[in-house]
Write a protein that holds these residues in place. Sequence first.
Motif, PDB file in Angstrom:
ATOM      1  N   UNK A  67       0.849  -1.197   0.000  1.00 43.24           N
ATOM      2  CA  UNK A  67       0.000   0.000   0.000  1.00 43.24           C
ATOM      3  C   UNK A  67       0.882   1.244   0.000  1.00 43.24           C
ATOM      4  N   UNK A  68       0.330   2.382  -0.367  1.00 40.46           N
ATOM      5  CA  UNK A  68       1.116   3.626  -0.350  1.00 40.46           C
ATOM      6  C   UNK A  68       1.354   4.175   1.050  1.00 40.46           C
ATOM      7  N   UNK A  69       0.732   3.560   2.063  1.00 40.08           N
ATOM      8  CA  UNK A  69       0.897   4.019   3.446  1.00 40.08           C
ATOM      9  C   UNK A  69       2.151   3.386   4.035  1.00 40.08           C
ATOM     10  N   UNK A  70       3.004   4.203   4.617  1.00 37.23           N
ATOM     11  CA  UNK A  70       4.234   3.709   5.213  1.00 37.23           C
ATOM     12  C   UNK A  70       3.962   3.095   6.578  1.00 37.23           C
ATOM     13  N   UNK A  71       4.413   1.862   6.790  1.00 36.97           N
ATOM     14  CA  UNK A  71       4.293   1.198   8.092  1.00 36.97           C
ATOM     15  C   UNK A  71       5.562   1.509   8.874  1.00 36.97           C
ATOM     16  N   UNK A  72       5.372   2.101  10.029  1.00 36.45           N
ATOM     17  CA  UNK A  72       6.531   2.542  10.818  1.00 36.45           C
ATOM     18  C   UNK A  72       6.415   2.025  12.245  1.00 36.45           C
ATOM     19  N   UNK A  73       7.225   1.006  12.581  1.00 37.26           N
ATOM     20  CA  UNK A  73       7.310   0.506  13.951  1.00 37.26           C
ATOM     21  C   UNK A  73       8.666   0.916  14.516  1.00 37.26           C
ATOM     22  N   UNK A 130     -11.603  -0.558  12.439  1.00 38.00           N
ATOM     23  CA  UNK A 130     -11.639  -1.957  12.043  1.00 38.00           C
ATOM     24  C   UNK A 130     -11.540  -2.157  10.551  1.00 38.00           C
ATOM     25  N   UNK A 131     -11.429  -1.054   9.824  1.00 40.71           N
ATOM     26  CA  UNK A 131     -11.362  -1.144   8.377  1.00 40.71           C
ATOM     27  C   UNK A 131      -9.990  -1.594   7.884  1.00 40.71           C
ATOM     28  N   UNK A 132      -8.980  -1.521   8.746  1.00 34.82           N
ATOM     29  CA  UNK A 132      -7.663  -1.976   8.325  1.00 34.82           C
ATOM     30  C   UNK A 132      -6.910  -2.585   9.493  1.00 34.82           C
ATOM     31  N   UNK A 133      -6.037  -3.510   9.187  1.00 31.72           N
ATOM     32  CA  UNK A 133      -5.138  -4.104  10.173  1.00 31.72           C
ATOM     33  C   UNK A 133      -3.775  -4.257   9.511  1.00 31.72           C
ATOM     34  N   UNK A 134      -2.772  -4.449  10.338  1.00 29.23           N
ATOM     35  CA  UNK A 134      -1.433  -4.767   9.849  1.00 29.23           C
ATOM     36  C   UNK A 134      -1.096  -6.172  10.349  1.00 29.23           C
ATOM     37  N   UNK A 135      -0.665  -7.013   9.440  1.00 30.43           N
ATOM     38  CA  UNK A 135      -0.476  -8.424   9.755  1.00 30.43           C
ATOM     39  C   UNK A 135       0.878  -8.904   9.235  1.00 30.43           C
ATOM     40  N   UNK A 136       1.414  -9.892   9.917  1.00 29.85           N
ATOM     41  CA  UNK A 136       2.631 -10.555   9.439  1.00 29.85           C
ATOM     42  C   UNK A 136       2.314 -12.015   9.140  1.00 29.85           C
ATOM     43  N   UNK A 137       2.877 -12.523   8.048  1.00 33.76           N
ATOM     44  CA  UNK A 137       2.672 -13.922   7.647  1.00 33.76           C
ATOM     45  C   UNK A 137       4.022 -14.555   7.341  1.00 33.76           C
ATOM     46  N   UNK A 157      -3.460  15.672  -1.769  1.00 33.64           N
ATOM     47  CA  UNK A 157      -4.243  14.480  -1.435  1.00 33.64           C
ATOM     48  C   UNK A 157      -3.634  13.835  -0.190  1.00 33.64           C
ATOM     49  N   UNK A 158      -4.460  13.088   0.496  1.00 32.44           N
ATOM     50  CA  UNK A 158      -4.026  12.416   1.714  1.00 32.44           C
ATOM     51  C   UNK A 158      -4.857  11.157   1.891  1.00 32.44           C
ATOM     52  N   UNK A 159      -4.309  10.184   2.628  1.00 30.75           N
ATOM     53  CA  UNK A 159      -5.010   8.930   2.864  1.00 30.75           C
ATOM     54  C   UNK A 159      -5.699   8.963   4.219  1.00 30.75           C
ATOM     55  N   UNK A 160      -6.949   8.533   4.239  1.00 31.66           N
ATOM     56  CA  UNK A 160      -7.608   8.189   5.502  1.00 31.66           C
ATOM     57  C   UNK A 160      -7.472   6.680   5.664  1.00 31.66           C
ATOM     58  N   UNK A 161      -8.166   6.110   6.624  1.00 28.28           N
ATOM     59  CA  UNK A 161      -8.056   4.666   6.844  1.00 28.28           C
ATOM     60  C   UNK A 161      -8.661   3.854   5.711  1.00 28.28           C
ATOM     61  N   UNK A 162      -9.589   4.487   4.949  1.00 27.99           N
ATOM     62  CA  UNK A 162     -10.283   3.704   3.928  1.00 27.99           C
ATOM     63  C   UNK A 162     -10.464   4.426   2.602  1.00 27.99           C
ATOM     64  N   UNK A 163      -9.808   5.562   2.435  1.00 25.24           N
ATOM     65  CA  UNK A 163     -10.031   6.315   1.192  1.00 25.24           C
ATOM     66  C   UNK A 163      -8.854   7.250   0.919  1.00 25.24           C
ATOM     67  N   UNK A 164      -8.805   7.689  -0.362  1.00 24.85           N
ATOM     68  CA  UNK A 164      -7.883   8.750  -0.764  1.00 24.85           C
ATOM     69  C   UNK A 164      -8.688  10.046  -0.811  1.00 24.85           C
TER      70      UNK A 164
END
Length: 816
Positions: free
Chosen positions: A554-560, A774-781, A678-685
Motif C-alpha cells: 500500500x502507499x501508506x508507510x508502516x513505521x514501527x 476496524x477497516x484496516x489491520x497490519x499483519x505478518x505472515x 491528497x491524503x489517505x484516511x483509513x479507507x479512502x484517498x
Amino acid sequence: MMVSPKLLQSNSMEYVGEKLWAANLGELLVIISVVAALLSSIFYIKGASLELKDLSWRKWGRLFYRMHSAAFVGLILLLFYLIYTHSFDFYYVWRHSSTEMPMKYIISSFWEGQEGSTMLWGFWNVILGNILIFTTKRWEGAVMAVYGSVQFFLSAMLIGIYIFDLQVGSNPFQLLREHPDMISLPFVSNPNYLEFVEGNGLNPLLQNYWMTIHPPTVFFGFATTMVPFAYAIGGLWLNQERSWIKHALPWTYFGIGILGLGILMGGAWAYEALSFGGFWAWDPVENSSLVPWLVLVGAGHLMLINRTKSRSIFSAYALSLFAFLTVVYSTYLTKSGILGETSVHSFADGLPGQLIIFLLFYLFLALYLLFYKGYKYLKKSEDDAFWSREFWIFLGSLVLVISAFQITISTSIPVFNELFGSSMAPPADPIEHYNSWQLPLAIIVSFLIAVSQFLKYKQTPTKNLFKQLAPSFVLALILTIVFAVNLRMEALFLKILLFTALFATFSNLDYFVRILKGKVKKGGAAIAHMGFALIILGALLSAGNKKIISKNRSPVNINFEDNKNANQENVMLMKGDTVLMEPYYVTYQQRRFEDPYVYYDMDYLKVNSNGEYEKQFSLSPFVQLNQQMGNVPEPSTAHFWDRDIFTHITYADLENLDSASQERYGEADTLKMLMGDSIFSSNAVIIIESFDRTIDSTKMSLQKGDIALGLNILAKNLKGESYRARPVMVIRGNRVFGVPDQIDEFGLKFTFNSVDPETEKLTILLSEKNANAGEFVIMQAIVFPYINVLWIGCIVMVLGSILAVIQRIRTQNSEA
C-alpha cells in the motif's frame, strides 16, 4: 525472632464470608508436611545401610514419608478447592484467577504462581517417592533419605514465616487482607469487602490448552531427575561403585522421555500461542529446562557404558548428580526474581535466600561425596579404543555437557551481575547468539548419532563400519544437495548440519531395519536417535528457512519503532480489499468481537484457470483483550504436509469495540494542505479539489454580513467508489468557525477552519468513525517449510525413549 505475617496486625473485626478454617487447615498441613519430611529423612538416614538387619528405622521413615505425602496431597486439594470456589479472600487465589476466566483454565491458575509450581513439583516427588518405597528394596534407606530431605526443602517453601528479616517460604493460604501489599489499603476496614472483590485473573499467555499439560509434564520431568540423583548419592555414600546404575538406568531414560516431552510441549505452546514467529526463542526459562535434559541424556548414556565395567564411572556419577542440581539451579533462576524482565516465564518476586540455601546444600553434598568418595573412581577409568562404542558415547556425552555449559553461562548473566556488581547485558539477539554456539555442537552430536549405533563395544573393524554406513551417507549427501538448492541455503554450517541430520536419520533407520530386523522391542535407542535427528532436521528446515511473505504494497508507510524493516515484513489490509501476498491473494473480510477475543477473518485466494479468485483456506488471527495485564496477539496457522503458514496481527485499533461507540466520530486530526493536495484516511484517498463560492446562505442559516467559503473535497476508496463533501468556513465579525460536512458511506467528517493568506495552506479537521479503525489491520505472515518433520521427530523420540525404558526394565528383570 520467628513471627507469622498474620500476627503483624491485630484486628478483632469479623469479616463476612472468609474461609478462615481453610487458612488454618492449610497452615497445619504445611507444618505437618515439613516436619514429617524431615523426620522421614532422618529415620531413612539411620536405615541407609544395604546390609541392615533391623528394618525398624526404615519402617519409621516409611511411615513419616506417607504422613508427609498425605499432608502434601491435602495441601494441593485444598488450594484447588479454593481456586475452584473463587475464594478471593486468599491472596494466591485472587492473584491468579477470576470469575471471568473460563473454567477450563482454572487448573492452569493453580501453577501460575511460585507456590503452586512448588506444590506441583512436590506432588510428583510424592508420587515417585511412594513408588520407590516399593521398588528400591535394599536401596530404600539411601534413596528415600534424599527424597525426604528434598521434600523438606520444598515444603519449607510454603511455610510463609519470617525469621528476623529472612522470609522462609511463601504461604499460598495467606489471606488477601493480610498480605503486605494489601494490609494498609482501605478495603481492609470493610467487613464485607468480599462482596466487591474480583480476582486479578490468569496471565493471558497462559490461557491456552497447552498450558494445562505442559507445566505438569515439565515438572514431572524435573522430578524424575531426582531418582538417578538419589541413587548416585546412595552409591557414593555406601561405596557401591556400579550396582546403583542398573536401578537408576530405567528411571533415567524415563526422565529423558518425560522431560523431553515437556520441553517439546512448551515449544508447541510457543508456536501456537506466542507471536514471535517460532517455537524456540532461547528464553532463559526455556534454557533452564533444556540444560537438565542435556545433562540427563549424557548421564544416561554414560550409565550404559559403565553397567558391567568401570570406564568413566566418575563422569557417570557427576552427570547423574548435576542433572538434578541444574533443576535446582533453574528453580533459583525462575523463583528468585533474579531474571527480572529477561524472561516472560520468571516470577517477579521470590525467595532468593531460601533458594540459595536449597541449591548450596545439595551442591556441597554432591561435591563432597563426588570428590571425597568418588575420587578413587578416576583412577579406575580405562582408555577406550577410538573406534569403540564406549569412546563415541563418552564423546557425545561430553559434547552435551559443553552445550549445557554454554547455555548456562549465557543464561546466568543476571546472576553474575548480582554476584560481582557488573552490568553485563544479556545477548541483544538471543537466537543469533545461542545458535552461533549451538550449531557446531549440533553438527557433532548429529554425526555421532549417525555413526555410534553401528559401533561395537571395545573395537570395531573400520572396513565393515564404513561399508555399513555408506548407503546412509550417500543418500544423505544427495538429499542435502537437493534441499540446499531448492531452499537456496547459503550458510556453510547450515548445509553441514542438514547433511549430518539426514545422515543420522537414515543411518538409525537403516540400523533398525537391517541390523535389528525391525524388532520394535529392541529398537528403542535407534528410534529415539532417529527422532532426535528429525527434530534437528525439522528445526533447520523450518526455522532456518522460514520466509516472510507479508510485504506492504500500500502507499501508506508502516513505521514501527522497534523494526526498521516493517514494510518488508508486514502487510496493511483494508477491509474488503484483496492484496497480493505471494503465492496467495488475501482478503480481509471482517472483524469479529467475541469477548475477550477480537478475531480478524482473512480469506486466502488463488487465481484459477478462468482468471477468477478461488478460495483456498481461511485464517483468523486474533487479539486477546486483557485490561490488567495487556492485550495479547495470538497467531492463526494453516497446516499443510510440507509447510505451515503462520499469521499474527502486528497492529489493530482495539478501542470502541461496542456497536454504539463504532458509530461515533473519533478525535479529529488537523491537516495543513494546499489546494490539489491528497491524503489517505483509513479507507479512502482524499483530494482537495477547489474552492466553492456558491454558498446557499438560506440553507446554511447564515446571517447578514457573514462571509462563507466552501471546499470541494473528493474521497475515493480502493474499489473505485467516490463521494464528495463540502465543508464551509464562515467569517462572522471577528469570529471564524467551520460548518462540517460528512461522507456517511466512508465514515468521514470534514471541518474547514481557516486559510493562511501567506502560505495559502488550508486548515482542515478530519474525523473518522470509530468503526473505521476496524477497516484496516497490519499483519505478518511467515511460511515455515517442512515443520511437520520437527513434530514427527518429537513423537518418534518420545516413543523411542519409552521403548528404551521398557527394554531397560526387561534387561534388569532378566539379570535379577
